[in-house]
Design an enzyme around this catalytic site. Structure first.
Site, mmCIF file in Angstrom:
data_model
loop_
_atom_site.group_PDB
_atom_site.id
_atom_site.type_symbol
_atom_site.label_atom_id
_atom_site.label_comp_id
_atom_site.label_asym_id
_atom_site.label_seq_id
_atom_site.Cartn_x
_atom_site.Cartn_y
_atom_site.Cartn_z
ATOM 1 N N CYS A 100 13.699 2.173 2.362
ATOM 2 C CA CYS A 100 13.400 2.855 3.633
ATOM 3 C C CYS A 100 14.620 3.308 4.421
ATOM 4 O O CYS A 100 14.512 4.137 5.306
ATOM 5 C CB CYS A 100 12.520 1.976 4.504
ATOM 6 N N HIS A 128 3.199 -0.229 3.002
ATOM 7 C CA HIS A 128 3.365 1.035 2.273
ATOM 8 C C HIS A 128 3.168 0.812 0.769
ATOM 9 O O HIS A 128 3.395 -0.287 0.272
ATOM 10 C CB HIS A 128 4.792 1.578 2.461
HETATM 11 C C1 CIR Z 1 7.541 0.312 10.369
HETATM 12 O O1 CIR Z 1 6.623 -0.504 10.489
HETATM 13 O O2 CIR Z 1 7.330 1.523 10.365
HETATM 14 C C2 CIR Z 1 8.953 -0.213 10.228
HETATM 15 N N1 CIR Z 1 9.125 -1.388 11.014
HETATM 16 C C3 CIR Z 1 9.277 -0.502 8.781
HETATM 17 C C4 CIR Z 1 9.261 0.740 7.950
HETATM 18 C C5 CIR Z 1 9.586 0.479 6.521
HETATM 19 N N2 CIR Z 1 9.581 1.711 5.822
HETATM 20 C C6 CIR Z 1 9.554 1.820 4.494
HETATM 21 O O3 CIR Z 1 9.491 0.817 3.798
HETATM 22 N N3 CIR Z 1 9.569 3.019 3.976
#
Ligand code: CIR
Length: 269
Positions: free
Chosen positions: A257, A170
């Protein structure tokens, strides 16, 4: 009515308890599963740090069917002016939107839905005082980013579409806001020139995963596994709160997140 002084002033967050299935969370590279107990402990410490930072915390129940649902930042975006329901770019995460929508409809008078068929993840969105930066990535495509811009227009927020370095999950995996004029960024992202107007604090080589720090009111939450970044920010005068991210790091997650953050001025947001 209270008003936010800055884009990093928050008085409310929404989080979600990790499910046992979190051990199966998505990851780009397999470095072994995290343990449920470890993720839960990191999440608990995060919520405590949020409360200490002066934020009212709402915690939603775990969702076993969605291993990544603890990462509530991705299916939605929230502002004082309203919420936006997004469309995550990972197929296994798309339905997390339906799960969080009722909570947002209760909390906000204005809840917009991303029009069209493009994809956009909240992890690709960095809100600064100037504008809302939307990073294109494997999770956020051009159609999704433009659709998000139309929603942001409706909320009266300026926005811009920028690039995320190749291979980075991201946009915010590689950066965070430290104060009104300063960003924390990896060297690879800073080199792209996206932060032209900002003072830039560059992550020491080898600690790239520390870039997903989180400024909340007076403190900057930083991954505890990154001593050089912690020392650098401490020396620069920031009030650093180190938090463990070892287990969530195994599924490509960091500090931003695990919450949706906003400044509520009373009814309707
Ligand atoms: C994913 O790959 O979607 C999750 N394992 C990690 C998401 C992390 N999200 C974020 O940094 N906003």
């Amino acid at each position: 009515m209270p008003q936010p002084r800055s884009v990093y002033n928050f008085n409310r967050i929404i989080a979600r308890t990790p499910s046992r299935s979190v051990v199966n969370g998505l990851r780009a590279e397999d470095r072994g599963n995290p343990t449920y107990e470890g993720v839960k402990a990191e999440h608990d410490a995060y919520l405590q740090a949020m409360q200490k930072a002066g934020v009212e915390v709402a915690v939603l129940p775990a969702l076993e069917a969605f291993p990544d649902a603890i990462f509530v930042e991705d299916p939605a975006l929230v502002f004082t002016e309203g919420a936006i329901l997004l469309r995550p770019g990972a197929a296994t995460r798309v339905k997390e939107v339906e799960e969080i929508a009722p909570t947002l409809r209760d909390a906000f008078e204005t809840v917009l839905e991303l029009p069209g068929t493009g994809y956009a993840d909240g992890g690709d969105v960095l809100t600064t005082g100037e504008s809302v930066m939307i990073g294109l990535s494997a999770r956020t495509d051009k159609a999704g980013a433009e659709a998000l811009q139309s929603c942001l227009d409706r909320l009266g927020r300026k926005s811009e579409i920028v690039a995320t370095p190749e291979g980075v999950l991201h946009f915010k995996t590689d950066c965070s806001l430290l104060d009104d004029e300063t960003v924390l960024s990896t060297n690879r992202l800073a080199r792209s020139g996206v932060f032209g107007k900002f003072k830039q604090v560059i992550i020491p080589e080898g600690e790239e995963a520390a870039a997903n720090a989180l400024r909340v009111n007076d403190v900057v939450m930083v991954g505890a596994d990154f001593p050089r970044t912690i020392e650098m920010l401490d020396r620069a005068g920031f009030k650093v709160v180190p938090l463990k991210t070892t287990e969530i790091g195994k599924i490509d997650a960091g500090l931003s997140c695990m919450s949706l953050r906003w400044f509520s001025c009373g009814k309707g947001g």
